[in-house]
Design an enzyme around this catalytic site. Sequence first.
Site, PDB file in Angstrom:
ATOM      1  CG  LEU A 100       3.763   2.550  -6.187  1.00 37.42           C
ATOM      2  CD1 LEU A 100       5.258   2.588  -5.856  1.00 37.42           C
ATOM      3  CD2 LEU A 100       3.288   1.103  -6.257  1.00 37.42           C
ATOM      4  CG  ASP A 101      -2.041   1.943  -1.858  1.00 39.94           C
ATOM      5  OD1 ASP A 101      -2.698   2.527  -2.733  1.00 39.94           O
ATOM      6  OD2 ASP A 101      -2.236   0.758  -1.515  1.00 39.94           O
ATOM      7  CE1 TYR A 102       1.206  10.234   2.833  1.00 44.28           C
ATOM      8  CE2 TYR A 102       0.751   8.774   4.697  1.00 44.28           C
ATOM      9  CZ  TYR A 102       1.211   9.986   4.201  1.00 44.28           C
ATOM     10  OH  TYR A 102       1.666  10.929   5.065  1.00 44.28           O
ATOM     11  CG  HIS A 187      -6.258   0.694  -2.720  1.00 43.31           C
ATOM     12  ND1 HIS A 187      -5.229   1.511  -2.336  1.00 43.31           N
ATOM     13  CD2 HIS A 187      -7.343   1.500  -2.920  1.00 43.31           C
ATOM     14  CE1 HIS A 187      -5.680   2.765  -2.291  1.00 43.31           C
ATOM     15  NE2 HIS A 187      -6.946   2.790  -2.656  1.00 43.31           N
ATOM     16  CE  LYS A 190      -1.428  -1.307   1.012  1.00 44.12           C
ATOM     17  NZ  LYS A 190      -1.497   0.143   1.129  1.00 44.12           N
TER      18      LYS A 190
END
Length: 237
Positions: A100-102, A187, A190
Amino acid sequence: MERLQKIIAESGFCSRRKAEEYIKLGKVFVNGEKVTELGTKASFGDYIVVDGKSLTKEEKVYFLLNKPRGYVSTVNDELGRKKITDLIETDKRVYPVGRLDYDTTGLIILTNDGELANILMHPSRGVEKTYIAKLNKIMLPKDQMILKSGINIDGIKCIPTRVKVRDIDYNKDTCIVEISIVEGRNHIIKNVFMKMGYLVDKLTRVEYGFLKLDNLKSGEYRELSIKEVKKLYEYKN
Ligand code: URA
């Protein structure tokens, strides 16, 4: 039979790269014989000694974490940022299943079970993941239709299995979209929205296959039950 470095890493003794170094340095013995060839295969039943210590197969552990914002989901971070593995109290070397992204929050599994991690991350397994995305503007009905039919990202079409606008804030001109996908490119959510001209201001993963976040607060985690682990293994078929 598995590659020796894989067995060493899966035992939790060290990383696969480190195991390769030990092999090359002549510090690994299988059933009393020194092994220096990287391709050598062995099994967990073999008596393996690495750097003077014998390997015993590590007990497998499985955690479901509600990842907070501001944590990386990698085991190492060259920028020295906080890691989700730091949130888990265990003496085992666990690592996240996928990423999972930051700035993304929500459901992520951590385990030391390399076999299960590989099963779940394999693109052909079809583990459905559900996200709640807050967009920077209201999504037009025509864009919802386009999204449902699939968006091409880097030459591969991402076709969501479900898209639903959950909430619209007409004052702020934003909306909340629930979206489910099967694939796991970095990502991807997004990028899909960006391709259509929307920015994802907030992203949370709320479901991973049959697993749900339920009442876990940000930063909290729980162990998976044996039943849940068995069910996750069913994605193999
Ligand atoms: N898609 C994204 O864009 N980010 C995530 O963290 C997960 C899926």
